[in-house]
Design an enzyme around this catalytic site. Structure first.
Site, mmCIF file in Angstrom:
data_model
loop_
_atom_site.group_PDB
_atom_site.id
_atom_site.type_symbol
_atom_site.label_atom_id
_atom_site.label_comp_id
_atom_site.label_asym_id
_atom_site.label_seq_id
_atom_site.Cartn_x
_atom_site.Cartn_y
_atom_site.Cartn_z
ATOM 1 N N GLY A 39 0.930 -1.128 -0.143
ATOM 2 C CA GLY A 39 0.002 0.068 -0.063
ATOM 3 C C GLY A 39 0.754 1.505 0.110
ATOM 4 O O GLY A 39 0.389 2.305 -0.337
ATOM 5 N N THR A 41 3.145 4.585 0.595
ATOM 6 C CA THR A 41 3.169 5.739 1.573
ATOM 7 C C THR A 41 1.636 6.113 1.994
ATOM 8 O O THR A 41 1.516 6.186 3.482
ATOM 9 C CB THR A 41 3.657 6.957 0.794
ATOM 10 O OG1 THR A 41 4.950 6.679 0.211
ATOM 11 C CG2 THR A 41 3.565 8.205 1.687
ATOM 12 N N HIS A 441 -29.758 23.104 0.052
ATOM 13 C CA HIS A 441 -29.802 23.928 1.211
ATOM 14 C C HIS A 441 -29.858 23.162 2.553
ATOM 15 O O HIS A 441 -30.776 22.095 2.507
ATOM 16 C CB HIS A 441 -30.654 25.025 1.204
ATOM 17 C CG HIS A 441 -30.694 25.742 2.440
ATOM 18 N ND1 HIS A 441 -29.694 26.819 2.718
ATOM 19 C CD2 HIS A 441 -31.540 25.879 3.708
ATOM 20 C CE1 HIS A 441 -30.152 27.297 3.961
ATOM 21 N NE2 HIS A 441 -30.950 26.756 4.535
HETATM 22 C C1 LIG Z 1 2.249 12.582 5.545
HETATM 23 C C2 LIG Z 1 1.867 12.421 4.225
HETATM 24 C C3 LIG Z 1 0.230 12.855 4.028
HETATM 25 C C4 LIG Z 1 0.015 12.608 2.838
HETATM 26 N N1 LIG Z 1 -1.416 13.016 2.596
HETATM 27 C C5 LIG Z 1 -2.193 12.985 1.390
HETATM 28 C C6 LIG Z 1 -3.621 12.962 0.994
HETATM 29 O O1 LIG Z 1 -4.175 13.407 2.074
HETATM 30 N N2 LIG Z 1 -3.984 12.965 0.012
HETATM 31 C C7 LIG Z 1 -3.160 12.667 -0.949
HETATM 32 O O2 LIG Z 1 -3.781 12.556 -2.370
HETATM 33 N N3 LIG Z 1 -1.939 12.718 -0.872
HETATM 34 C C8 LIG Z 1 -1.278 12.569 0.392
HETATM 35 N N4 LIG Z 1 0.099 12.335 0.395
HETATM 36 C C9 LIG Z 1 0.784 11.891 -0.675
HETATM 37 C C10 LIG Z 1 0.643 10.225 -1.003
HETATM 38 O O3 LIG Z 1 0.834 9.698 0.020
HETATM 39 C C11 LIG Z 1 1.432 10.055 -2.327
HETATM 40 O O4 LIG Z 1 1.265 10.741 -3.216
HETATM 41 C C12 LIG Z 1 1.156 8.686 -2.896
HETATM 42 O O5 LIG Z 1 1.337 7.685 -1.708
HETATM 43 C C13 LIG Z 1 2.055 8.167 -3.863
HETATM 44 O O6 LIG Z 1 1.933 7.042 -4.183
HETATM 45 P P1 LIG Z 1 2.929 5.955 -5.138
HETATM 46 O O7 LIG Z 1 1.836 5.220 -5.869
HETATM 47 O O8 LIG Z 1 3.752 7.071 -6.093
HETATM 48 O O9 LIG Z 1 3.966 5.442 -4.167
HETATM 49 P P2 LIG Z 1 3.930 5.036 -2.692
HETATM 50 O O10 LIG Z 1 2.744 5.006 -2.104
HETATM 51 O O11 LIG Z 1 5.099 5.630 -1.976
HETATM 52 O O12 LIG Z 1 4.337 3.547 -3.084
HETATM 53 C C14 LIG Z 1 5.475 3.007 -3.453
HETATM 54 C C15 LIG Z 1 5.732 1.452 -2.972
HETATM 55 O O13 LIG Z 1 7.163 1.194 -3.513
HETATM 56 C C16 LIG Z 1 7.780 0.562 -2.679
HETATM 57 N N5 LIG Z 1 9.282 0.370 -3.239
HETATM 58 C C17 LIG Z 1 10.087 1.481 -3.308
HETATM 59 N N6 LIG Z 1 11.077 0.862 -3.984
HETATM 60 C C18 LIG Z 1 11.130 -0.216 -4.132
HETATM 61 C C19 LIG Z 1 12.012 -1.308 -4.672
HETATM 62 N N7 LIG Z 1 13.247 -0.988 -5.227
HETATM 63 N N8 LIG Z 1 11.494 -2.658 -4.872
HETATM 64 C C20 LIG Z 1 10.421 -2.935 -4.168
HETATM 65 N N9 LIG Z 1 9.305 -2.080 -3.679
HETATM 66 C C21 LIG Z 1 9.958 -0.680 -3.589
HETATM 67 C C22 LIG Z 1 7.742 1.124 -1.613
HETATM 68 O O14 LIG Z 1 8.091 0.348 -0.326
HETATM 69 C C23 LIG Z 1 6.119 1.562 -1.266
HETATM 70 O O15 LIG Z 1 5.497 0.601 -1.038
HETATM 71 C C24 LIG Z 1 0.543 12.162 1.729
HETATM 72 C C25 LIG Z 1 2.133 11.999 1.778
HETATM 73 C C26 LIG Z 1 2.423 12.195 3.036
HETATM 74 C C27 LIG Z 1 3.958 12.148 3.366
#
Ligand SMILES: Cc1cc2nc3c(=O)[nH]c(=O)nc-3n(C[C@H](O)[C@H](O)[C@H](O)COP(=O)(O)OP(=O)(O)OC[C@H]3O[C@@H](n4cnc5c(N)ncnc54)[C@H](O)[C@@H]3O)c2cc1C
Length: 460
Positions: A39, A41, A441
């Protein structure tokens, strides 16, 4: 011999699992690799846990304000941080476990747990195994940026990830970074009971928003006792007894602040430095983001990059949409593009900010002939009835085409109400369609047509 797949997906963030399902459904043999928490970040250290904590903080805030609503709570309101964390953990883990199970039971999909690295443009190593495919999708996301700052190695600090383990109340929390992550944590810990100082290098909070939005956000936070230290251009840290001291070099006030705990929320960096991208020849930019075209193809044929790691978006909905774009192009003969997307996001302080399209400042900079309207939340019945009248709503419209260029709703329900504007923008309909819509409303959305009746030319 490496095991051969039709497609390999690296990372189980917001784009990867959806894409795995789409590809696997067509009968393709798919491998998906996760090195840590299913899942990514959003589910584990981002959206889900922080919004669960924001909800706890809101409950504490409302309980303290109970008297305003004629409700008596005998005795002072206190917050049990262990229960706040337990609640947050339960919500996050339900999501994580659900996703992991779903992927592991998915037909035609094999889950690998380990760190993926490119060995060549078509080969990935995961631990001792090697797998190959003609199509590889990178969805590795990002992590907290920790830039070198004087004295940082002398003090302990938290990031959005380590904040997830906090089950106590930091007595005095310094938050470095006055943007989305820093403000959400800052306000929620203030509401839990910490003394909070938010330190921002720029002259105002959420610098990418319009100045009136930044000012109203600052008012909301300072009204709750959050200390703001802006223009902290020369940040440095030191340990003094049990305390952490942050040197600020601000334009105003004493030039240092101290606290018991320090949270760094100064930006994100992509997880592309340990992926072996050089072995595949995939180009990255100066900050490590994978360079992609409008349909998310990297510089190497057969390799795509989706989500935060491509620098085209920094949100869950943008990452998920990246998955939809790639699936549409590969499977549906539908040439969807990143440039079809209208920027939209929310800032989850309370009340929240919902944003869509261009800011007023961006419209001015573009020199477009435009109309603007603004309405304070004090004139929105729903906000008055709820006793939550901070903030305002604002909309900017193209004077010639009458299309909506952008909007901000900082106020109760702003994260939801913004969607009626966003959808009209996607429909490319003139603002008059929304102006003539009859909304329910009492809602925050019902004031949007009224606000559109007040449009005035955007003057210098
Ligand atoms: C504190 C915080 C609050 C946030 N709140 C919001 C919000 O309210 N609304 C919103 O839209 N966005 C929010 N975001 C941003 C959002 O979490 C990210 O934009 C989103 O999770 C990005 O998803 P992604 O698919 O790019 O990657 P990620 O969700 O980061 O997933 C990447 C995955 O790849 C895996 N991975 C990485 N490298 C490797 C590798 N070499 N081999 C195998 N696996 C690997 C990681 O372990 C991770 O599980 C928030 C971010 C933070 C930090």
């Amino acid at each position: 011999m490496p095991t051969r797949y039709d497609a390999i997906i690296i990372g189980t963030g917001q784009a990867g699992p959806f894409l795995a399902q789409r590809l696997a459904k067509t009968g393709m043999k798919v491998a998906i690799i996760e090195r840590k928490l299913f899942g990514g970040t959003c589910v584990n250290t981002g959206c889900t846990p922080t919004k669960a904590m924001v909800a706890s903080a809101y409950a504490a805030h409302l309980a303290r304000r109970a008297g305003d609503f004629g409700v008596t709570i005998p005795g002072p309101v206190s917050v049990d941080m262990r229960r706040v964390k337990e609640r947050k953990d339960a919500i996050s883990s339900d999501s994580r476990i659900g996703l992991e199970k779903w992927l592991k039971q998915m037909q035609n999909c094999t889950v690998y747990e380990g760190h993926a690295r490119f060995a060549s443009p078509q080969m990935i190593s995961v631990g001792s195994e090697a797998i190959t495919a003609d199509r590889i999708f990178i969805n590795v996301g990002g992590r907290a940026l920790v830039p070198p700052m004087p004295g940082l190695d002398e003090v302990s600090y938290l990031t959005n990830s380590s904040m997830m383990d906090v089950d106590f109340l930091p007595p005095r929390l310094i938050v470095v970074g006055g943007s989305y992550v820093g403000l959400e944590f800052g306000q929620m810990f203030r509401r839990f009971g910490s003394e909070v100082t938010i330190v921002e290098m720029g002259p105002r909070l959420v610098g990418r928003e319009d100045e009136d939005v930044s000012a109203a956000v600052a008012d909301i936070l300072t009204a709750e006792g959050v200390q703001l230290r802006l223009n902290a251009k020369c940040l440095g840290f030191a340990k003094r007894g049990d305390e952490i001291v942050a040197r600020l070099d601000c334009d105003q006030g004493p030039n240092e602040t101290s606290g018991t705990h320090l949270l760094l929320a100064v930006g994100r960096r992509p997880n592309t430095d340990d992926l072996g991208l050089e072995k595949a020849g995939v180009a990255v930019d100066a900050r490590g983001y994978i360079v992609v075209d409008d349909q998310l193809r990297t510089s190497v044929p057969g390799i795509w990059a989706l989500g935060d790691c491509n620098g085209k978006g920094a949100f869950t909905h943008t990452s998920y949409n990246d998955g939809e774009i790639v699936a549409a192009n590969l499977l549906d003969n539908d040439p969807r593009r990143v440039s079809d997307r209208i920027p939209a996001y929310a800032l989850y302080i309370d009340p929240p900010l919902g944003r869509a399209g261009l800011t007023e400042a961006q419209v001015r900079k573009a020199g477009r002939k435009a109309l603007v309207a603004k309405r304070p939340m004090t004139r929105v019945s729903r906000a008055v009835e709820k006793g939550e009248t901070q903030g305002f709503m604002k909309i900017v419209v193209d004077a010639d085409t009458r299309e909506i260029l952008g909007a901000a709703i900082l106020g109760v329900g702003g994260d939801e109400a913004i969607h009626c504007i966003l959808d009209v923008m996607y429909a490319k309909a003139p603002y008059t369609v929304l102006q003539r819509a009859v909304h329910i409303h009492p809602t925050v959305s019902e004031l949007i047509p009224t606000m559109l009746g007040d449009l005035q030319p955007l003057t210098d």
